[in-house]
Design an enzyme around this catalytic site. Sequence first.
Site, short mmCIF file in Angstrom:
data_model
loop_
_atom_site.label_atom_id
_atom_site.label_comp_id
_atom_site.label_asym_id
_atom_site.label_seq_id
_atom_site.Cartn_x
_atom_site.Cartn_y
_atom_site.Cartn_z
CE LYS A 126 -86.49 -46.47 48.29
NZ LYS A 126 -86.39 -46.39 49.75
CG ASP A 166 -88.39 -43.10 49.46
OD1 ASP A 166 -87.56 -43.48 50.29
OD2 ASP A 166 -88.12 -42.27 48.57
#
Length: 445
Positions: A126, A166
């Site tokens: 991430k 995201d």
Amino acid sequence: MDTHLQDIYDVVLRRNPGESEFHQAVLEVFESLAPVVRKHPEFAESKVLERLCEPERQIIFRVPWVNDAGEIEINRGFRVEFSSILGPYKGGLRFHPSVNLGIIKFLGFEQIFKNALTGMPIGGGKGGSDFDPKGRSDREIMAFCQSFMTELYRHIGEYTDVPAGDIGVGGREIGYLFGQYKRITNRYESGVLTGKGLGWGGSLVRKEATGYGTVFFADEMLRSRGDSFDGKRVVVSGSGNVAIYAVEKAQQLGARVVACSDSGGYIVDEAGIDLELLKELKEVHRERISTYVERRPSATYVADGSIWDVECDIALPCATQNELDEDAAVTLVKNGVRVVAEGANMPSTPSATRVFSDAEILFAPGKAANAGGVATSALEMQQNASRDSWTHEYTEERLAGIMRGIHERCAASADEYGAPGNYVVGANTSSFVQLAEAVLALGVI
């Protein structure tokens, strides 16, 4: 937790001080694993959990850029490459002022297990930045993205690390990031980023995938009990990409979605959310949800309230982490909620999850229910690798099949480890066993 797991968790707390979201994500997994560790003592002997809790690589870097006023601004960039035990690191980039290392680590840790559940050959990672895209011009966003990629490019690649979008990172940002990567590397390496535009290497259904997948998973839970979305009253938090397409698929399955929200408040539309109006406001004009009521007389707007006060049969939290707390969970249960499926990453607090469990509500954790996004990213990587492009129908069929498979895995693993119907236990145990077996197979690396 048993003593062995508690000892490992204590070390995680000591080595990662102040990272409360990461601690929460680790604890949520550990609370399910005692029966697995008892059944597989080799996992404890080989310190599999200790290895999985330590990221393979953590990258933090400066992102300088120039705004429209000619002023230099400095942001901080992150990429946590958590685990490549199943494949190249895979996970999104988040641009939001709340971003810090602890949040990126929690998201990366969740991503390991989520990606394992898909059955696709992808690891977990991430990234992101504390940059806030709200109110910025296109030129400012381009300048920031180009500076961000000028450092990030050296750490990513289609066989190494494949970021996606995201919160705060959509098709526009992916375009600027990919353009800078191509410029620096002199390679048209389509598989290095997912969530790309359809005309330059993207995949049909990728935009819709996380929201669609959440509804597909919830529908599988209902079907396993002889029920469906048809005629159900649904509340969806958020109004970004995940929420919009959760609304769309729920409506296609016959539900009436009556509420959605943003950071300022929520709307209630008893006639059912006007999806095309919502898309126009959020995807085209990037306006606040409050403007919905100006065009829709049947709707009301509540500022700074809790969307979870709205009565519903099915709740889909699709906004951000820890948005649904214990009080909200109690209210939902009192108002008759029957299904909760997490479209966001860890949107329910631990105490809220316990409320749902105690009330025997069908509850789908994010690592299972929102895995459709990363699964379709992997499908985009497949298309890039083969220089192919699939139809919408075929890609959606693949997504639906993947979500059915995740549901079956979670249900079977919950049964195996003595918690039938508990999808949290099922998701954690099924993904952990797969990861642990791969860790042992590859040796001490």
